[in-house]
Design an enzyme around this catalytic site. Structure first.
Site, PDB file in Angstrom:
ATOM      1  N   TYR A  54       0.827  -1.224   0.000  1.00 55.60           N
ATOM      2  CA  TYR A  54       0.000   0.000   0.000  1.00 55.60           C
ATOM      3  C   TYR A  54       0.858   1.268   0.000  1.00 55.60           C
ATOM      4  O   TYR A  54       0.425   2.294  -0.536  1.00 55.60           O
ATOM      5  CB  TYR A  54      -1.009  -0.018   1.163  1.00 55.60           C
ATOM      6  CG  TYR A  54      -2.106  -1.034   0.914  1.00 55.60           C
ATOM      7  CD1 TYR A  54      -3.140  -0.759   0.019  1.00 55.60           C
ATOM      8  CD2 TYR A  54      -2.074  -2.284   1.507  1.00 55.60           C
ATOM      9  CE1 TYR A  54      -4.122  -1.691  -0.256  1.00 55.60           C
ATOM     10  CE2 TYR A  54      -3.058  -3.235   1.246  1.00 55.60           C
ATOM     11  CZ  TYR A  54      -4.078  -2.935   0.359  1.00 55.60           C
ATOM     12  OH  TYR A  54      -5.039  -3.868   0.078  1.00 55.60           O
ATOM     13  N   GLN A  87     -15.685   1.932  -5.744  1.00 53.63           N
ATOM     14  CA  GLN A  87     -14.973   0.806  -5.127  1.00 53.63           C
ATOM     15  C   GLN A  87     -13.483   1.112  -5.085  1.00 53.63           C
ATOM     16  O   GLN A  87     -12.710   0.361  -4.513  1.00 53.63           O
ATOM     17  CB  GLN A  87     -15.186  -0.464  -5.957  1.00 53.63           C
ATOM     18  CG  GLN A  87     -16.624  -0.897  -6.061  1.00 53.63           C
ATOM     19  CD  GLN A  87     -16.785  -2.024  -7.073  1.00 53.63           C
ATOM     20  OE1 GLN A  87     -16.522  -3.177  -6.771  1.00 53.63           O
ATOM     21  NE2 GLN A  87     -17.205  -1.695  -8.275  1.00 53.63           N
ATOM     22  N   ASN A  88     -13.093   2.206  -5.734  1.00 52.85           N
ATOM     23  CA  ASN A  88     -11.666   2.514  -5.836  1.00 52.85           C
ATOM     24  C   ASN A  88     -11.136   3.096  -4.540  1.00 52.85           C
ATOM     25  O   ASN A  88     -11.838   3.804  -3.819  1.00 52.85           O
ATOM     26  CB  ASN A  88     -11.412   3.481  -6.988  1.00 52.85           C
ATOM     27  CG  ASN A  88     -11.717   2.835  -8.322  1.00 52.85           C
ATOM     28  OD1 ASN A  88     -11.805   1.617  -8.391  1.00 52.85           O
ATOM     29  ND2 ASN A  88     -11.884   3.630  -9.353  1.00 52.85           N
ATOM     30  N   VAL A  89      -9.865   2.810  -4.301  1.00 49.94           N
ATOM     31  CA  VAL A  89      -9.219   3.324  -3.100  1.00 49.94           C
ATOM     32  C   VAL A  89      -8.319   4.519  -3.435  1.00 49.94           C
ATOM     33  O   VAL A  89      -7.741   5.137  -2.551  1.00 49.94           O
ATOM     34  CB  VAL A  89      -8.437   2.197  -2.372  1.00 49.94           C
ATOM     35  CG1 VAL A  89      -9.402   1.139  -1.873  1.00 49.94           C
ATOM     36  CG2 VAL A  89      -7.375   1.563  -3.269  1.00 49.94           C
ATOM     37  N   ASP A  90      -8.224   4.842  -4.733  1.00 48.90           N
ATOM     38  CA  ASP A  90      -7.438   6.024  -5.105  1.00 48.90           C
ATOM     39  C   ASP A  90      -8.261   7.294  -4.839  1.00 48.90           C
ATOM     40  O   ASP A  90      -9.426   7.213  -4.432  1.00 48.90           O
ATOM     41  CB  ASP A  90      -6.987   5.933  -6.584  1.00 48.90           C
ATOM     42  CG  ASP A  90      -8.150   5.960  -7.571  1.00 48.90           C
ATOM     43  OD1 ASP A  90      -8.963   6.892  -7.502  1.00 48.90           O
ATOM     44  OD2 ASP A  90      -8.242   5.051  -8.431  1.00 48.90           O
ATOM     45  N   HIS A 105     -14.822   0.918  -0.333  1.00 47.98           N
ATOM     46  CA  HIS A 105     -13.741   0.017   0.092  1.00 47.98           C
ATOM     47  C   HIS A 105     -12.565   0.741   0.730  1.00 47.98           C
ATOM     48  O   HIS A 105     -11.456   0.223   0.755  1.00 47.98           O
ATOM     49  CB  HIS A 105     -13.254  -0.806  -1.114  1.00 47.98           C
ATOM     50  CG  HIS A 105     -14.307  -1.731  -1.654  1.00 47.98           C
ATOM     51  ND1 HIS A 105     -14.275  -2.252  -2.920  1.00 47.98           N
ATOM     52  CD2 HIS A 105     -15.436  -2.221  -1.071  1.00 47.98           C
ATOM     53  CE1 HIS A 105     -15.349  -3.032  -3.104  1.00 47.98           C
ATOM     54  NE2 HIS A 105     -16.061  -3.019  -2.005  1.00 47.98           N
ATOM     55  N   GLY A 170     -16.451   0.600 -15.375  1.00 47.09           N
ATOM     56  CA  GLY A 170     -15.171  -0.061 -15.128  1.00 47.09           C
ATOM     57  C   GLY A 170     -15.141  -1.000 -13.949  1.00 47.09           C
ATOM     58  O   GLY A 170     -14.221  -0.940 -13.138  1.00 47.09           O
ATOM     59  N   SER A 172     -15.850  -5.243 -12.860  1.00 42.50           N
ATOM     60  CA  SER A 172     -16.169  -6.603 -13.303  1.00 42.50           C
ATOM     61  C   SER A 172     -17.383  -7.156 -12.560  1.00 42.50           C
ATOM     62  O   SER A 172     -17.803  -8.276 -12.828  1.00 42.50           O
ATOM     63  CB  SER A 172     -14.954  -7.507 -13.073  1.00 42.50           C
ATOM     64  OG  SER A 172     -14.604  -7.495 -11.707  1.00 42.50           O
ATOM     65  N   ALA A 215     -13.842   4.122 -20.266  1.00 40.01           N
ATOM     66  CA  ALA A 215     -14.615   5.053 -19.438  1.00 40.01           C
ATOM     67  C   ALA A 215     -14.765   6.418 -20.111  1.00 40.01           C
ATOM     68  O   ALA A 215     -15.861   6.976 -20.173  1.00 40.01           O
ATOM     69  CB  ALA A 215     -13.925   5.202 -18.077  1.00 40.01           C
TER      70      ALA A 215
HETATM   71  N1  NAD Z   1      -7.772   2.314  -8.691  1.00 41.01           N
HETATM   72  C1  NAD Z   1      -8.076   1.599  -7.581  1.00 41.01           C
HETATM   73  O1  NAD Z   1      -8.406   2.166  -6.544  1.00 41.01           O
HETATM   74  C2  NAD Z   1      -8.035   0.084  -7.639  1.00 41.01           C
HETATM   75  C3  NAD Z   1      -7.248  -0.605  -8.578  1.00 41.01           C
HETATM   76  C4  NAD Z   1      -7.275  -2.013  -8.566  1.00 41.01           C
HETATM   77  C5  NAD Z   1      -8.083  -2.696  -7.641  1.00 41.01           C
HETATM   78  N2  NAD Z   1      -8.839  -1.991  -6.755  1.00 41.01           N
HETATM   79  C6  NAD Z   1      -9.724  -2.720  -5.802  1.00 41.01           C
HETATM   80  O2  NAD Z   1     -10.009  -3.997  -6.296  1.00 41.01           O
HETATM   81  C7  NAD Z   1     -11.408  -4.293  -6.412  1.00 41.01           C
HETATM   82  C8  NAD Z   1     -11.632  -4.622  -7.883  1.00 41.01           C
HETATM   83  O3  NAD Z   1     -12.941  -4.720  -8.309  1.00 41.01           O
HETATM   84  P1  NAD Z   1     -13.369  -3.875  -9.593  1.00 41.01           P
HETATM   85  O4  NAD Z   1     -14.613  -4.496 -10.129  1.00 41.01           O
HETATM   86  O5  NAD Z   1     -13.343  -2.438  -9.251  1.00 41.01           O
HETATM   87  O6  NAD Z   1     -12.177  -4.081 -10.622  1.00 41.01           O
HETATM   88  P2  NAD Z   1     -11.727  -5.318 -11.467  1.00 41.01           P
HETATM   89  O7  NAD Z   1     -10.237  -5.253 -11.568  1.00 41.01           O
HETATM   90  O8  NAD Z   1     -12.347  -6.577 -11.011  1.00 41.01           O
HETATM   91  O9  NAD Z   1     -12.357  -5.007 -12.893  1.00 41.01           O
HETATM   92  C9  NAD Z   1     -11.925  -3.912 -13.637  1.00 41.01           C
HETATM   93  C10 NAD Z   1     -12.875  -3.698 -14.789  1.00 41.01           C
HETATM   94  O10 NAD Z   1     -12.431  -2.535 -15.468  1.00 41.01           O
HETATM   95  C11 NAD Z   1     -12.586  -2.745 -16.842  1.00 41.01           C
HETATM   96  N3  NAD Z   1     -11.717  -1.810 -17.562  1.00 41.01           N
HETATM   97  C12 NAD Z   1     -10.420  -1.965 -17.947  1.00 41.01           C
HETATM   98  N4  NAD Z   1      -9.988  -0.863 -18.590  1.00 41.01           N
HETATM   99  C13 NAD Z   1     -11.026   0.017 -18.610  1.00 41.01           C
HETATM  100  C14 NAD Z   1     -11.213   1.335 -19.120  1.00 41.01           C
HETATM  101  N5  NAD Z   1     -10.226   1.992 -19.756  1.00 41.01           N
HETATM  102  N6  NAD Z   1     -12.415   1.937 -18.945  1.00 41.01           N
HETATM  103  C15 NAD Z   1     -13.427   1.299 -18.311  1.00 41.01           C
HETATM  104  N7  NAD Z   1     -13.308   0.043 -17.818  1.00 41.01           N
HETATM  105  C16 NAD Z   1     -12.127  -0.581 -17.964  1.00 41.01           C
HETATM  106  C17 NAD Z   1     -12.286  -4.219 -17.050  1.00 41.01           C
HETATM  107  O11 NAD Z   1     -12.880  -4.704 -18.254  1.00 41.01           O
HETATM  108  C18 NAD Z   1     -12.899  -4.848 -15.802  1.00 41.01           C
HETATM  109  O12 NAD Z   1     -14.237  -5.251 -16.023  1.00 41.01           O
HETATM  110  C19 NAD Z   1     -12.124  -3.063  -5.961  1.00 41.01           C
HETATM  111  O13 NAD Z   1     -12.774  -3.371  -4.787  1.00 41.01           O
HETATM  112  C20 NAD Z   1     -11.043  -2.022  -5.662  1.00 41.01           C
HETATM  113  O14 NAD Z   1     -11.124  -1.579  -4.315  1.00 41.01           O
HETATM  114  C21 NAD Z   1      -8.816  -0.627  -6.731  1.00 41.01           C
END
Ligand code: NAD
Length: 227
Positions: A54, A87-90, A105, A170, A172, A215
């Site tokens: 992290y 769901q993002n942590v950024d 999250h 974005g 899954s 996106a």
């Molecule tokens: N940026 C972050 O904060 C970050 C990064 C990785 C994982 N996570 C954590 O992991 C967990 C992952 O679950 P999730 O469903 O968010 O992610 P995931 O990794 O399971 O799925 C990511 C999805 O994003 C799609 N994707 C890829 N490129 C894209 C784009 N340019 N535009 C739009 N969509 C695109 C993929 O097809 C996929 O369906 C979350 O709970 C999150 O907290 C967070």
């Protein structure tokens, strides 16, 4: 009165900023098994590795910036009441300038004592073994790990029940309870889902439009459509 939009975002929202998702890389998150770095068991087995993971994610925030998709979500605030549920942590939604953001999250820029889940503090630096809160508890990231409760879901559900439009971006749709949130929207509310590799959505009575694209491109289309 402005119409309400709820935007549910996942890791794909930040992909165009250069932050990798994990399901696009065979279930690994930056080359780590997700259970190694994002579960209570992983923390018990090797807390130093978890902190280091992290620390690197937090440091990466300083090198990335919001992308065009984030900017469009801010522009939509001129016409709509926009609530982001992420769901993002950024912190890219905050840095883009959206007003209402709920993190399901947790957040990379917050820490808490390992036994004090309701007492988080803002924290931009690295965390090391031996860094403690005022109760003498080891600090850990204020992130909801797999297997942990998602307290923010109690705020997210009523927000979803009152919205006029849903945009999902974005994700899954494999992580619950976040993936089930769309089912709380009223059945006459249109749902848009932007993802280049969209998951199948079943049993949703709502009008659903899937935009199998990135996106930023998908949001440009929706922005025009909603004008
Ligand atoms: N940026 C972050 O904060 C970050 C990064 C990785 C994982 N996570 C954590 O992991 C967990 C992952 O679950 P999730 O469903 O968010 O992610 P995931 O990794 O399971 O799925 C990511 C999805 O994003 C799609 N994707 C890829 N490129 C894209 C784009 N340019 N535009 C739009 N969509 C695109 C993929 O097809 C996929 O369906 C979350 O709970 C999150 O907290 C967070």
């Amino acid at each position: 009165m402005k119409k309400k939009i709820v935007v549910l975002t996942g890791a794909g929202m930040s992909a165009e900023s250069g932050i990798s998702t994990f399901r696009d890389s065979n279930g690994l998150w930056e080359n780590h098994d997700i259970m190694e770095v994002a579960s209570p068991e992983g923390w018990q087995n090797n807390p130093a590795l978890v902190l280091d993971f992290y620390n690197k994610r937090r440091a990466q925030l300083k090198e990335v910036k919001p992308n065009r998709g984030h900017e469009i979500l801010v522009e939509l605030e001129q016409q709509f009441e926009v609530q982001i549920i992420t769901q993002n942590v950024d912190n890219l939604h905050e840095r883009a300038g959206n007003t209402n953001i709920l993190h399901l999250h947790g957040e990379l820029v917050k820490v808490r004592g390992e036994f004090s889940e309701n007492e988080s503090m803002y924290w931009e630096d690295d965390i090391y073994i031996g860094d403690k809160n005022n109760k003498g508890e080891q600090l850990r990231p204020d992130i909801v790990w797999f297997g942990e409760a998602v307290p923010a879901i109690d705020k997210a559900i009523p927000i979803m029940q009152q919205t006029d439009i849903v945009i999902i971006i974005g994700t899954s749709l494999q992580v619950y309870p976040a993936a089930g949130l769309m089912h709380y929207a009223k059945s006459n509310v249109p749902v848009y889902y932007i993802d280049p590799n969209p998951a199948s959505i079943y049993d949703l009575p709502n009008q659903l439009e899937v935009l199998a694209m990135s996106a930023s491109v998908g949001l440009e289309k929706i922005q025009l459509q909603l004008q």
